[in-house]
Design an enzyme around this catalytic site. Structure first.
Site, mmCIF file in Angstrom:
data_model
loop_
_atom_site.group_PDB
_atom_site.id
_atom_site.type_symbol
_atom_site.label_atom_id
_atom_site.label_comp_id
_atom_site.label_asym_id
_atom_site.label_seq_id
_atom_site.Cartn_x
_atom_site.Cartn_y
_atom_site.Cartn_z
ATOM 1 N N LYS A 1 0.874 -1.178 0.000
ATOM 2 C CA LYS A 1 0.000 0.000 0.000
ATOM 3 C C LYS A 1 0.908 1.223 0.000
ATOM 4 C CE LYS A 1 -1.643 2.892 2.567
ATOM 5 N NZ LYS A 1 -1.417 3.999 1.610
ATOM 6 N N GLY B 1 -5.035 3.479 -1.578
ATOM 7 C CA GLY B 1 -5.836 3.907 -0.440
ATOM 8 C C GLY B 1 -4.984 4.679 0.547
ATOM 9 N N GLY B 2 -5.619 5.119 1.627
ATOM 10 C CA GLY B 2 -4.923 5.848 2.669
ATOM 11 C C GLY B 2 -4.940 5.056 3.962
ATOM 12 N N GLY C 1 -4.676 0.939 4.737
ATOM 13 C CA GLY C 1 -3.496 0.502 5.497
ATOM 14 C C GLY C 1 -3.909 -0.271 6.736
ATOM 15 N N GLU D 1 10.241 1.684 10.037
ATOM 16 C CA GLU D 1 11.199 2.758 9.749
ATOM 17 C C GLU D 1 10.466 4.071 9.964
ATOM 18 O OE1 GLU D 1 14.365 2.345 8.921
ATOM 19 O OE2 GLU D 1 14.300 0.178 8.727
ATOM 20 N N CYS E 1 13.882 11.525 6.215
ATOM 21 C CA CYS E 1 13.813 11.030 7.600
ATOM 22 C C CYS E 1 15.157 11.107 8.299
ATOM 23 C CB CYS E 1 13.309 9.604 7.605
ATOM 24 S SG CYS E 1 14.273 8.534 6.536
ATOM 25 N N GLU F 1 10.407 16.206 15.029
ATOM 26 C CA GLU F 1 10.686 16.184 13.589
ATOM 27 C C GLU F 1 9.844 17.251 12.894
ATOM 28 O OE1 GLU F 1 9.136 12.867 11.159
ATOM 29 O OE2 GLU F 1 11.205 12.586 10.519
HETATM 30 P P1 NAD Z 1 2.479 8.692 7.343
HETATM 31 O O1 NAD Z 1 2.784 7.946 8.590
HETATM 32 O O2 NAD Z 1 1.435 9.726 7.378
HETATM 33 O O3 NAD Z 1 2.027 7.667 6.178
HETATM 34 C C1 NAD Z 1 2.825 6.577 5.796
HETATM 35 C C2 NAD Z 1 1.948 5.511 5.138
HETATM 36 O O4 NAD Z 1 1.041 4.990 6.107
HETATM 37 C C3 NAD Z 1 1.091 6.016 3.993
HETATM 38 O O5 NAD Z 1 1.034 5.019 3.005
HETATM 39 C C4 NAD Z 1 -0.268 6.197 4.660
HETATM 40 O O6 NAD Z 1 -1.343 6.112 3.758
HETATM 41 C C5 NAD Z 1 -0.292 5.054 5.636
HETATM 42 N N1 NAD Z 1 -1.169 5.220 6.800
HETATM 43 C C6 NAD Z 1 -1.583 6.381 7.366
HETATM 44 N N2 NAD Z 1 -2.343 6.104 8.458
HETATM 45 C C7 NAD Z 1 -2.395 4.751 8.582
HETATM 46 C C8 NAD Z 1 -3.017 3.864 9.515
HETATM 47 N N3 NAD Z 1 -3.735 4.310 10.543
HETATM 48 N N4 NAD Z 1 -2.852 2.535 9.340
HETATM 49 C C9 NAD Z 1 -2.112 2.053 8.318
HETATM 50 N N5 NAD Z 1 -1.502 2.843 7.398
HETATM 51 C C10 NAD Z 1 -1.642 4.183 7.528
HETATM 52 O O7 NAD Z 1 3.885 9.266 6.843
HETATM 53 P P2 NAD Z 1 4.186 10.201 5.595
HETATM 54 O O8 NAD Z 1 3.684 11.576 5.872
HETATM 55 O O9 NAD Z 1 3.768 9.523 4.341
HETATM 56 O O10 NAD Z 1 5.793 10.209 5.588
HETATM 57 C C11 NAD Z 1 6.545 11.047 6.387
HETATM 58 C C12 NAD Z 1 7.050 10.337 7.619
HETATM 59 O O11 NAD Z 1 7.760 9.144 7.253
HETATM 60 C C13 NAD Z 1 8.057 11.143 8.404
HETATM 61 O O12 NAD Z 1 7.791 11.059 9.785
HETATM 62 C C14 NAD Z 1 9.381 10.490 8.090
HETATM 63 O O13 NAD Z 1 10.380 10.675 9.048
HETATM 64 C C15 NAD Z 1 8.998 9.076 7.957
HETATM 65 N N6 NAD Z 1 9.999 8.345 7.161
HETATM 66 C C16 NAD Z 1 10.849 7.451 7.758
HETATM 67 C C17 NAD Z 1 11.832 6.803 7.028
HETATM 68 C C18 NAD Z 1 12.782 5.828 7.643
HETATM 69 O O14 NAD Z 1 13.395 5.052 6.896
HETATM 70 N N7 NAD Z 1 12.960 5.800 8.954
HETATM 71 C C19 NAD Z 1 11.938 7.052 5.681
HETATM 72 C C20 NAD Z 1 11.073 7.973 5.099
HETATM 73 C C21 NAD Z 1 10.095 8.602 5.844
#
Ligand code: NAD
Length: 471
Positions: free
Chosen positions: A170, A201-202, A206, A244, A278, A377
């Site tokens: 996803k 989807g969102g 997920g 991650e 990140c 962050e």
């Molecule tokens: P996010 O957590 O909002 O979303 C990530 C994914 O999770 C998306 O696909 C989203 O649709 C899904 N999602 C959202 N709510 C969910 C739920 N309740 N259940 C299941 N899935 C759900 O993050 P983002 O805004 O897309 O990305 C930015 C964040 O990602 C930052 O905090 C960044 O630090 C982190 N990040 C970490 C790494 C790493 O390797 N440590 C790498 C890149 C980004």
């Protein structure tokens, strides 16, 4: 405007049962690019069942045969790599030159380096009279963010597939171009049906994946807030987890280090992808006596960071992903301004292009160690400079947040830098500007996550050891 409304399930395009829509805008022009139809949980079981059905035949292949498919996916992605680099630049805002190298070429290379692991990796070995067999975990739910979309998908799919797992991905609904190109590449590579399934989807989709009984493991990259929620749900039926998450990575400068080099590299890391990284070093921790010199360097270097359209060759920093992302980042900036922190560069009133989700590269100095800016962050182009009173204070400051993803150490000698690196609670530490190693484990301590991606460690995440005792 284009519309994206099909999952990829069991080798076929399947219309999404619509539960909502999101419009993705060009980050620099603000023009709408594509509408993504969001599924909720309704279509997820078809995808996980397809992955379950495909598992026995896929895991029965030799690792070298599976590696062949990984290489075919790399070749197929590469064929349209230039288009994808441009599409990611428009969506996410990264300057095109960097987008080609970092968003496309690096992950394409990672598909191939992961495939190469098949040759040397011991999927079986003996401990006395036990045969240790590393079994694939099973069906993997991979949930990924938008900031380095292909990189983050590759970090999960390539090792999961090599391990013999099947996958339901996803991807982020906010960076859909990669999803489209990936599905095309999987089709061209001739991957057997059901081995990789992609659902649009969102949060709802997920969440449905995380609770699905056919899923054995959840591999998530994203925010710590969502990661926590997923981990709590997955714990109910003990799904294997890999997380991650976010970061607040420190650049530690020790007395006698090359200050100019350290400042330049830290600013570049912090501002890469307009801070939407990140592992960005977003805290610069300098000797108190070097603060004035550090400030001068930052003023000069930040002034050279030209903001502009990602496709303009002069652009060093592009816009952020979206209006929502810009508002989130500006809230941190105005809070720091209201608190009276030393504004070294940028700020909420700094000039930015009239259109696009821009935030000027911003640096605050002498940031208090207990402030929000020093601990949370931002995910935007904002650097916090903190002062330390000696190496042990620097280590305490660096280790003083709940995160622990990455760090850099700048010291008069590599030996001194390594000694401090060993004291840091971070999954990746670069000493004196040493370069990124894609085969080294990547991941975090504390709220930055659980598990590792990259190289052998990334492959082991998707393998379950089984001991068979023989007489
Ligand atoms: P996010 O957590 O909002 O979303 C990530 C994914 O999770 C998306 O696909 C989203 O649709 C899904 N999602 C959202 N709510 C969910 C739920 N309740 N259940 C299941 N899935 C759900 O993050 P983002 O805004 O897309 O990305 C930015 C964040 O990602 C930052 O905090 C960044 O630090 C982190 N990040 C970490 C790494 C790493 O390797 N440590 C790498 C890149 C980004």
């Amino acid at each position: 405007m284009r519309q994206l409304g099909e999952h990829f399930i069991d080798g076929a395009r399947v219309p999404v049962t619509p539960a909502g829509r999101v419009t993705v805008h060009d980050s620099a022009s603000e023009a709408p690019i594509v509408t993504v139809v969001l599924g909720d949980g309704a279509d997820v079981p078809a995808a996980t069942q397809a992955a379950r059905r495909a598992l026995p035949a896929w895991r029965a292949l030799a690792p070298t045969e599976r590696a062949g498919y990984l290489r075919a996916i790399a070749d197929a992605l590469e064929q349209h790599g230039a288009e994808l680099a441009r599409e990611i630049a428009r969506e996410v805002g990264m300057p095109l030159k960097l987008s080609q190298r970092i968003q496309v070429d690096a992950p394409v290379a990672a598909w191939r380096t992961t495939a190469a692991l098949a040759d040397g990796f011991a999927f079986e070995h003996a401990i006395d009279h036990s045969r240790i067999v590393l079994d694939p975990v099973g069906v993997v739910a991979a949930i990924t963010p938008w900031n380095y979309p292909l990189h983050q998908i590759t970090g999960k799919l390539a090792p999961a597939l090599l391990a013999g797992c099947t996958v339901v991905l996803k991807p982020s609904e906010l960076a859909p171009a990669t999803t489209v190109r990936l599905i095309e590449a999987i089709e061209r590579a001739g991957l057997p049906a059901g081995v990789v399934n992609v659902v649009l989807g969102g949060a709802a989709a997920g969440q449905a994946l995380v609770t699905d009984a056919n899923v054995d493991m959840v591999s998530f990259t994203g925010s710590t807030a969502v990661g926590r929620r997923i981990a709590a749900i997955a714990a109910v039926d003990m799904k294997r987890l890999s997380m991650e998450l976010g970061g607040k990575s420190a650049a530690v400068v020790l007395p006698g280090a090359d200050l100019a080099r350290a400042v330049k590299a830290t600013l570049a890391s912090c501002m890469l992808n307009a801070g939407q990284t990140c592992s960005a070093t977003t805290r610069l921790i300098v000797p108190r006596e070097d603060y004035a010199a550090c400030r001068d360097l930052l003023v000069r270097q930040a002034a050279g960071m030209t903001l502009g359209d990602p496709e303009d060759a002069e652009t060093r920093i592009g816009p952020l992903l979206s209006a929502a992302q810009r508002e989130r980042v500006l809230a941190f900036v105005t809070e720091a301004e209201q608190a009276g922190f030393d504004r070294i560069a940028g700020g909420s009133a700094a000039p930015v292009p009239p259109r696009g989700y821009f935030v000027a590269p911003t640096v605050f100095g002498q940031v208090p160690r207990d402030s929000r800016l020093a601990n949370e962050e931002v995910f935007g182009p904002v650097l916090a400079v903190l002062c330390h009173d000696g190496p042990s204070d620097a280590v305490a400051l660096a280790n003083g947040t709940d995160y622990g993803l990455a760090a850099t150490v700048w010291a008069a000698s590599d030996a001194e830098g390594e000694a401090v690196a060993r004291q840091l609670r971070a999954g990746q530490v670069d000493v004196n500007g040493a370069r990124f190693n894609p085969l080294a484990p990547f991941g975090g301590f504390g709220l930055s996550g659980v598990g590792r991606e990259g190289g052998r460690f990334g492959l082991e995440e998707f393998l379950e050891p089984k001991a068979i005792q023989l007489q």
